[in-house]
Design a protein around this motif. Structure first.
Motif, PDB file in Angstrom:
ATOM      1  N   VAL A   1     -26.968  15.683   5.171  1.00 19.35           N
ATOM      2  CA  VAL A   1     -26.869  14.343   4.600  1.00 19.35           C
ATOM      3  C   VAL A   1     -26.791  13.333   5.741  1.00 19.35           C
ATOM      4  N   PRO A   2     -27.123  12.064   5.471  1.00 16.47           N
ATOM      5  CA  PRO A   2     -27.137  11.074   6.551  1.00 16.47           C
ATOM      6  C   PRO A   2     -25.755  10.631   6.985  1.00 16.47           C
ATOM      7  N   GLU A   3     -25.701  10.024   8.166  1.00  7.16           N
ATOM      8  CA  GLU A   3     -24.489   9.372   8.614  1.00  7.16           C
ATOM      9  C   GLU A   3     -24.180   8.195   7.675  1.00  7.16           C
ATOM     10  N   VAL A   4     -22.903   7.941   7.459  1.00  8.11           N
ATOM     11  CA  VAL A   4     -22.506   6.841   6.576  1.00  8.11           C
ATOM     12  C   VAL A   4     -22.514   5.549   7.388  1.00  8.11           C
ATOM     13  N   THR A   5     -23.623   4.852   7.311  1.00  9.53           N
ATOM     14  CA  THR A   5     -23.797   3.568   7.993  1.00  9.53           C
ATOM     15  C   THR A   5     -24.034   2.491   6.947  1.00  9.53           C
ATOM     16  N   VAL A   6     -24.269   1.272   7.398  1.00  3.95           N
ATOM     17  CA  VAL A   6     -24.576   0.196   6.457  1.00  3.95           C
ATOM     18  C   VAL A   6     -25.869   0.502   5.706  1.00  3.95           C
ATOM     19  N   TYR A   7     -26.815   1.196   6.364  1.00  7.13           N
ATOM     20  CA  TYR A   7     -28.058   1.578   5.690  1.00  7.13           C
ATOM     21  C   TYR A   7     -27.762   2.505   4.515  1.00  7.13           C
ATOM     22  N   PHE A   8     -26.832   3.418   4.700  1.00  6.16           N
ATOM     23  CA  PHE A   8     -26.469   4.360   3.643  1.00  6.16           C
ATOM     24  C   PHE A   8     -26.017   3.605   2.403  1.00  6.16           C
TER      25      PHE A   8
ATOM     26  N   TYR B   1     -34.220  13.344   1.013  1.00  5.85           N
ATOM     27  CA  TYR B   1     -32.838  13.089   0.591  1.00  5.85           C
ATOM     28  C   TYR B   1     -32.751  11.895  -0.358  1.00  5.85           C
ATOM     29  N   TRP B   2     -33.353  10.773   0.008  1.00  3.53           N
ATOM     30  CA  TRP B   2     -33.208   9.569  -0.808  1.00  3.53           C
ATOM     31  C   TRP B   2     -34.033   9.637  -2.081  1.00  3.53           C
ATOM     32  N   LEU B   3     -35.116  10.419  -2.081  1.00  6.03           N
ATOM     33  CA  LEU B   3     -35.836  10.649  -3.334  1.00  6.03           C
ATOM     34  C   LEU B   3     -34.942  11.417  -4.299  1.00  6.03           C
ATOM     35  N   ALA B   4     -34.208  12.396  -3.780  1.00  5.57           N
ATOM     36  CA  ALA B   4     -33.273  13.153  -4.624  1.00  5.57           C
ATOM     37  C   ALA B   4     -32.179  12.241  -5.173  1.00  5.57           C
ATOM     38  N   VAL B   5     -31.663  11.336  -4.338  1.00  2.74           N
ATOM     39  CA  VAL B   5     -30.614  10.418  -4.791  1.00  2.74           C
ATOM     40  C   VAL B   5     -31.152   9.488  -5.878  1.00  2.74           C
ATOM     41  N   ALA B   6     -32.352   8.958  -5.674  1.00  6.09           N
ATOM     42  CA  ALA B   6     -32.933   8.057  -6.673  1.00  6.09           C
ATOM     43  C   ALA B   6     -33.135   8.774  -8.007  1.00  6.09           C
ATOM     44  N   LEU B   7     -33.635  10.010  -7.960  1.00  5.15           N
ATOM     45  CA  LEU B   7     -33.863  10.765  -9.188  1.00  5.15           C
ATOM     46  C   LEU B   7     -32.550  11.171  -9.854  1.00  5.15           C
ATOM     47  N   ILE B   8     -31.562  11.530  -9.056  1.00 10.69           N
ATOM     48  CA  ILE B   8     -30.274  11.915  -9.635  1.00 10.69           C
ATOM     49  C   ILE B   8     -29.581  10.706 -10.251  1.00 10.69           C
ATOM     50  N   SER B   9     -29.888   9.511  -9.718  1.00  8.90           N
ATOM     51  CA  SER B   9     -29.375   8.288 -10.322  1.00  8.90           C
ATOM     52  C   SER B   9     -29.971   8.090 -11.712  1.00  8.90           C
ATOM     53  N   VAL B  10     -31.271   8.323 -11.834  1.00  6.68           N
ATOM     54  CA  VAL B  10     -31.937   8.203 -13.137  1.00  6.68           C
ATOM     55  C   VAL B  10     -31.388   9.245 -14.114  1.00  6.68           C
ATOM     56  N   VAL B  11     -31.276  10.490 -13.654  1.00  3.19           N
ATOM     57  CA  VAL B  11     -30.803  11.569 -14.528  1.00  3.19           C
ATOM     58  C   VAL B  11     -29.353  11.344 -14.949  1.00  3.19           C
ATOM     59  N   GLY B  12     -28.506  10.897 -14.007  1.00  2.00           N
ATOM     60  CA  GLY B  12     -27.121  10.608 -14.344  1.00  2.00           C
ATOM     61  C   GLY B  12     -27.012   9.528 -15.410  1.00  2.00           C
TER      62      GLY B  12
ATOM     63  N   ILE C   1     -36.372   0.011  -1.007  1.00  2.00           N
ATOM     64  CA  ILE C   1     -35.906   1.363  -0.661  1.00  2.00           C
ATOM     65  C   ILE C   1     -36.931   2.069   0.212  1.00  2.00           C
ATOM     66  N   LEU C   2     -38.200   2.005  -0.180  1.00  2.00           N
ATOM     67  CA  LEU C   2     -39.265   2.659   0.577  1.00  2.00           C
ATOM     68  C   LEU C   2     -39.335   2.123   2.001  1.00  2.00           C
ATOM     69  N   GLY C   3     -39.215   0.802   2.140  1.00  2.00           N
ATOM     70  CA  GLY C   3     -39.257   0.211   3.476  1.00  2.00           C
ATOM     71  C   GLY C   3     -38.108   0.692   4.343  1.00  2.00           C
ATOM     72  N   LEU C   4     -36.913   0.740   3.786  1.00  2.00           N
ATOM     73  CA  LEU C   4     -35.746   1.190   4.550  1.00  2.00           C
ATOM     74  C   LEU C   4     -35.838   2.667   4.903  1.00  2.00           C
ATOM     75  N   VAL C   5     -36.308   3.491   3.966  1.00  2.00           N
ATOM     76  CA  VAL C   5     -36.421   4.922   4.227  1.00  2.00           C
ATOM     77  C   VAL C   5     -37.468   5.190   5.313  1.00  2.00           C
ATOM     78  N   ILE C   6     -38.592   4.481   5.269  1.00  2.00           N
ATOM     79  CA  ILE C   6     -39.604   4.627   6.324  1.00  2.00           C
ATOM     80  C   ILE C   6     -39.018   4.225   7.677  1.00  2.00           C
ATOM     81  N   TYR C   7     -38.277   3.129   7.691  1.00  2.00           N
ATOM     82  CA  TYR C   7     -37.638   2.670   8.929  1.00  2.00           C
ATOM     83  C   TYR C   7     -36.684   3.729   9.479  1.00  2.00           C
TER      84      TYR C   7
END
Length: 279
Positions: free
Chosen positions: A30-37, A92-103, A254-260
């Motif tokens: 999982v990613p580091e917990v930063t402001v981006y997170f 990782y973030w695709l999984a988070v986005a999908l789990i948000s929808v499913v939740g 989201i896509l822009g930030l994930v690419i970055y």
């Protein structure tokens, strides 16, 4: 030696990075917990709310059909996530986005299809999440996201994430609808709650692990309230942008930030940083 999360690597004298427990320092999934997170997390929760509404309205499958479809898609992405050897921002973030929808869909099914009161679903999800944390801690002796470095820990992590989204959806709907605060005031309330958790952690010494998970839960209703405020008609207290525009806008960001992050790797845990984390 290639590190695989599907099996525990055998310690080897040729690989000094591998500990006797079979874990490899720094290979956190999982990613580091930063402001981006936190920014992407809130954006994903917003998309989870608006995309669930959009799919339910436009797909023609009904709430149950959409739930099955999105759950299947989430399962596929989670398989990919578990098979990766280390953190990959896109997966990782695709999984988070999908789990948000499913939740969101889980909570909506209970409320709309089964008539379960929001008070009940909020309580049930809180209890289930507490059980996940208890079992996770009893098995692994830690709830830290700085050490998601085995298949077992990753399984508990994603299970906890799923129920934080379901709990956040139910609790957010309970506050904004049943308590009649409206979307904007609900967003302010949850934003202030997150700020209070941050203050308790940095100023009063609230445990880092519990601070993280409390804030993680609260970002769900925060993002949902923002999404509803932007997408819902003005007559219902929103800005009337609609679910299509709101979802597309947030997905682009989201896509822009994930690419970055994929290019810069600013949110990738370094071995020396992982070794310093005590929680």
């Amino acid at each position: 030696m290639t590190y695989e999360t599907s099996r525990t690597p055998t310690p080897s004298a040729a690989d000094p990075q591998v500990s006797p427990s079979g874990r490899r320092p720094g290979w956190n999934k999982v990613p580091e917990v930063t402001v981006y997170f936190w920014v992407i997390k809130v954006l994903c929760t917003t998309v989870g709310e608006t995309a669930a509404d959009l799919l339910n309205e436009k797909a023609g499958l009904g709430l149950t059909g959409v739930s099955v479809l999105m759950s299947a898609l989430l399962a596929v992405v989670l398989v990919v996530q578990f098979r990766t050897s280390a953190y990959r921002a896109g997966v990782y973030w695709l999984a988070v986005a999908l789990i948000s929808v499913v939740g969101t869909l889980i909570s909506d099914n209970l409320t709309d299809n089964m008539g379960v009161p929001l008070e009940t679903s909020t309580t049930v999800f809180a209890i289930i999440l507490a059980i996940v944390f208890v079992v996770w801690y009893r098995r692994e002796r830690t709830l830290s996201i700085h050490h998601i470095d085995t298949t077992s820990r990753e399984s508990y992590y994603w299970l906890a994430v799923l129920f934080t989204f379901a709990l956040g959806t139910a609790a957010g709907d309970l506050v904004s609808e049943r308590m009649d605060l409206g979307y904007w005031l609900s967003a302010v309330l949850f934003g202030l709650s997150i700020a209070a958790v941050a203050l308790a952690h940095f100023a009063l010494g609230l445990d880092a692990v519990w601070s993280f998970w409390i804030a993680y839960i609260l970002t769900r209703p925060l993002g949902a309230s923002i999404g509803d405020y932007l997408s819902q008609p003005s007559g219902d207290g929103g800005l009337g942008l609609g679910t299509v525009i709101t979802s597309a806008l947030f997905l682009v960001v989201i896509l822009g930030l994930v690419i970055y992050l994929s290019v810069t790797r600013k949110d990738v845990a370094q071995p020396q940083n992982a070794a310093r984390h005590a929680v």
